[in-house]
Enzyme design. Structure first.
Site, PDB file in Angstrom:
ATOM      1  N   SER B 134      87.168 -22.162 -22.314  1.00 22.95           N
ATOM      2  CA  SER B 134      86.490 -21.228 -23.212  1.00 22.95           C
ATOM      3  C   SER B 134      87.339 -19.999 -23.504  1.00 22.95           C
ATOM      4  O   SER B 134      88.151 -19.575 -22.680  1.00 22.95           O
ATOM      5  CB  SER B 134      85.173 -20.754 -22.579  1.00 22.95           C
ATOM      6  OG  SER B 134      84.269 -21.815 -22.501  1.00 22.95           O
ATOM      7  N   GLU B 250      83.301 -34.537 -16.209  1.00 23.27           N
ATOM      8  CA  GLU B 250      82.573 -33.398 -15.630  1.00 23.27           C
ATOM      9  C   GLU B 250      81.064 -33.619 -15.716  1.00 23.27           C
ATOM     10  O   GLU B 250      80.327 -33.420 -14.756  1.00 23.27           O
ATOM     11  CB  GLU B 250      82.961 -32.103 -16.357  1.00 23.27           C
ATOM     12  CG  GLU B 250      82.254 -30.876 -15.782  1.00 23.27           C
ATOM     13  CD  GLU B 250      82.701 -29.558 -16.445  1.00 23.27           C
ATOM     14  OE1 GLU B 250      83.488 -29.617 -17.411  1.00 23.27           O
ATOM     15  OE2 GLU B 250      82.270 -28.502 -15.986  1.00 23.27           O
ATOM     16  N   GLU B 383      71.902 -27.652 -26.453  1.00 20.69           N
ATOM     17  CA  GLU B 383      71.948 -27.802 -27.917  1.00 20.69           C
ATOM     18  C   GLU B 383      73.146 -28.662 -28.329  1.00 20.69           C
ATOM     19  O   GLU B 383      73.031 -29.558 -29.182  1.00 20.69           O
ATOM     20  CB  GLU B 383      72.019 -26.427 -28.598  1.00 20.69           C
ATOM     21  CG  GLU B 383      70.737 -25.611 -28.514  1.00 20.69           C
ATOM     22  CD  GLU B 383      70.474 -24.997 -27.139  1.00 20.69           C
ATOM     23  OE1 GLU B 383      71.412 -24.959 -26.307  1.00 20.69           O
ATOM     24  OE2 GLU B 383      69.337 -24.559 -26.888  1.00 20.69           O
TER      25      GLU B 383
END
Lengths: 377, 400
Positions: B134, B250, B383
């Site tokens: 990220s 993961e 989401e």
């Protein structure tokens, strides 16, 4: 571990799906909801020819000797297509305990009729509370000479109007526990003093109050041991819970498929509504519910197949199906908008059957309690 | 269909139970959901070494890389048990065992495999990894990363910033996603993966405390960090494919570990309810408590069958498309419900600091309650996962 079906099982599923699509389109489902009998005897006869009623019965009784998992697959397809009729009552609720607990005479007498599609059975357990618990069984069976006389009534008996026999859970005595003193009787449904009163339901099935006003039952019509019938009732409820769960699993899959197709076709704001995340995420939630029901179902059914049914796993499957089937239908109607609320649309056929399915073979409360006991509570 | 565990798996469960009873301190704090471990690194790494000695740490890897070729089913059972007992140190950072090793086996050079895999499997500090994914402008829109790697002779020079980097403060290595082609027609096509030595000059790691003041993740700055070209993983600009594979690895391990932690929580709650008196009888006789715990048990049953179904799919040589996303969503949902149900059953005690001696169940419920919202964002939000299911399983149009 193995999460796959055999080739034969895949073929059974496909042939059942094809047969039902052809013989029982939704127009037939709608017609049967208004029909007095509630099923089509011709379709019933063809199902018998395919060996469905005797699927898990041994060959000596005219059956196919297939496994319980095969029956689960068949009933998933019945649920997917909504097959109206007495298959669940006859096979899941009555044929299985007859096979397991019946004397050799009883099996020879009753099972071949079932396999041939010549006899329809109904199962009568619930009384005024509508709960499947031993404490709620009040219908009295009193010994008079060699015979028993049944006095009392049963509620929500599905398919009683077309049944040849009713398997009745009665009380022959009172013991320390409510489970003591319960006995199962095979009663001629058309015999004297058996009276029916229809209980109209929203699901389009046929349920009845069945009164037994001094019905005489000879000793050879007792299933299993006198006073130990609750073990049989438990046996029935466990298997019926799994098989009702199979119908619900098929229904859930059908509703998801229908809604997913609609989301791809229905155009609003110049694009398919399935391109909007609000709809996508509803459908993703539905898929997770569908697969949760499926794998819990297969796990519970596998336990029965290998001869060690797990009450915990059975109850987990049925409680999950109770919750998921309802939610999937409600979400599906929402995704369809007003069209999903109409008589002409198929979604409503599934939604209207939610309540009957939830209460069949134990509501969520009952199954939570089984799990709570399993947790040591 | 067959839901039976093999003798190997059953024996493994028993061995891990014995190991946990022998090796874990009785007062081990069990609020790791909020910490994600990393509170006592020396203790954790000492446990990593013991797991390695047992042959468990990298059990599903081939023997020449320090594993013992265990099946995915064994691996799944192992992950469930590790989480059930709360054995720390099982992951070599958060990424070494779960995805760096497996991805290197698929895409790494022989030299990379020979160098890094045995190091991870050793359980030593030098085998601890973090993962640099990220960035401030690349969260769910992961392909938007801007950290740049530019070729310079035999090296690449890396500049940029990473954020939410778990375990960076303990890691010896970073599995780093960077942009190597800023002009690619699609931004997914200009991404590469590098192995970066965290001791390289130019790397700065700053702690980011979570809302409970715990130090789990970090921000990382790369200021002209020089990395040998031999540290490139696979092909240049093909990194997106490797990233997706790593995320699938993961997400796969989430269901077994969440199942294990929650199974312990459920059993502890059942015991707590049996021992706690309320209105003159054990709390466990209360109808609401029974219903809540039974409902939670059903979620766990779903998580368990999902975990095994995915392990089975992988063991058949199939590449799961949506199952990892399904399991990620179900894991987060189960953890959320478990935390909330647990807190409802503890009642007013659910507000006690998990480290306090007032805390019930060694702080496990508060740990879960405080930790689940963070855990839900890691490795993809609900989401994002639901959109993946809609697109790749249900065939709906791409929505973003």
């Amino acid at each position: 571990m193995d999460f796959s079906f055999t080739e034969e099982q895949d073929m059974l599923r496909i042939s059942a799906r094809d047969f039902l699509a052809k013989e029982c389109p939704k127009s037939k489902v709608r017609e049967m909801a208004k029909d007095e009998r509630g099923y089509d005897p011709q379709v019933w006869h063809r199902m018998a020819e395919l060996g469905w009623m005797g699927l898990v019965l041994p060959e000596e009784y005219g059956g196919m000797g297939a496994s319980f998992m095969d029956l689960v697959i068949l009933m998933e397809e019945m649920g997917r297509n909504i097959l109206p009729g007495p298959f669940f009552s006859t096979v899941a609720l009555c044929a299985l305990p007859l096979l397991h607990y019946g004397s050799s005479d009883q099996k020879a007498r009753f099972l071949p009729q079932i396999a041939k599609g010549e006899a329809i059975w109904a199962f009568a357990l619930a009384e005024s509370s509508g709960k499947y618990k031993a404490s709620e069984v009040r219908l009295r069976a009193v010994l008079r000479g060699k015979d028993y006389t049944l006095e009392g009534h049963k509620l929500f008996v599905t398919d009683a109007h077309i049944a040849d026999y009713v398997l009745v859970v009665g009380r022959t005595g009172d013991g320390e526990k409510p489970e003591d003193g319960i006995t199962l009787f095979m009663v001629d449904a058309r015999g004297p003093n058996v009276k029916l009163e229809a209980i109209p339901t929203v699901g389009g099935d046929r349920q009845f109050k069945v009164s037994f006003d001094g019905v005489t039952v000879p000793p050879d019509s007792i299933l299993g041991e006198i006073g130990k019938g609750w073990d049989i009732a438990d046996f029935i409820l466990q298997r019926a819970a799994v098989l009702k769960c199979a119908e619900m699993s098929g229904a859930c899959q059908a509703v998801l498929d229908m809604t997913s197709s609609y989301a791809k076709e229905r155009i609003q704001f110049d694009r398919p509504i399935g391109s909007f995340q609000a709809i996508q995420h509803k459908l993703a939630d539905m898929l997770i519910d569908v697969e949760a029901v499926q794998y819990l179902l297969y796990q519970a059914a596998w336990g029965i197949c290998v001869g060690s049914p797990s009450p915990w796993q059975i109850s987990a499957a049925k409680a999950k199906a109770n919750e998921a089937y309802q939610r999937i239908c409600i979400e599906a109607i929402g995704a369809h908008g007003a069209i999903g609320y109409t008589m002409d649309h198929d979604i409503g056929l599934y939604y209207r059957r939610v309540k009957a399915a939830q209460f069949a073979a134990g509501d969520t409360d009952l199954h939570w309690e089984v799990i709570a006991v399993g947790l040591g509570l | 269909m067959d839901f039976r565990l093999g003798e190997k798996e059953l024996a493994l469960k028993e061995e891990i139970r014995k190991f946990a009873e022998a090796e874990l301190p009785a007062d081990l704090m069990r609020n790791t959901v909020i910490d994600g471990e990393f509170r006592d690194f020396d203790f954790e790494i000492s446990m990593s070494r013991k797991l390695a000695q047992k042959g468990w740490l990298a059990m599903s890897w081939p023997e020449n890389y320090g594993g013992r070729g265990a099946s995915f089913l064994e691996q799944t059972v192992y992950e469930m048990e590790i989480a059930y007992w709360g054995i720390p140190g099982a992951w070599m950072g958060i990424s070494g065992i779960q995805w760096v090793g497996p991805c290197l086996m698929m895409f790494g050079t022989e030299e990379q495999k020979g160098r890094y895999l045995p190091l991870i499997a050793s359980g030593e500090k030098d085998g601890v990894w973090c993962t640099g994914y990220s960035e401030p402008n690349a969260g769910s829109d992961f392909a938007n990363i801007r950290t740049r790697a530019v070729r310079d002779g035999d090296d690449y020079i890396i500049n940029g910033q990473k954020v939410w980097t778990s375990a960076a403060h303990h890691a010896r290595w970073c599995w780093l996603a960077v942009r190597t082609n800023p002009n690619a027609a699609k931004k997914h096509h200009g991404i590469s993966i590098f192995v970066v030595d965290m001791k390289s000059p130019g790397i700065t790691v700053n702690p980011i405390l979570n809302y409970y003041g715990r130090h789990h993740f970090n921000e990382m700055f790369f200021d002209n960090v020089r990395v040998p070209a031999s540290n490139l993983v696979g092909e240049e600009n093909k990194g997106w494919y490797y990233l997706m594979q790593s995320l699938a690895f993961e997400r796969r391990s989430l269901a077994p570990t969440t199942y294990g932690s929650l199974k312990r929580i459920l059993e502890d709650l059942a015991e707590y309810a049996a021992q706690t008196e309320y209105e003159g009888q054990p709390l466990s006789k209360n109808h609401l408590v029974r219903a809540k715990l039974a409902d939670l048990a059903i979620d766990l049953e779903v998580l368990k069958v999902f975990a095994f179904q995915l392990a089975w799919r992988i063991s058949q040589g199939q590449i799961p498309v949506y199952e990892s996303s399904r399991n990620k969503i179900m894991s987060d949902e189960a953890m959320r419900r478990g935390a909330i149900t647990g807190a409802e059953i503890l009642g007013v005690y659910s507000q006690v600091d998990p480290d306090s001696e007032w805390a019930k169940l060694n702080g496990a419920i508060q740990g879960a309650y405080l930790g689940f919202p963070g855990q839900a964002s890691a490795a993809g939000t609900a989401e994002v996962e639901k959109s993946i299911i809609a697109q790749f399983r249900l065939g709906l149009p791409k929505s973003y």
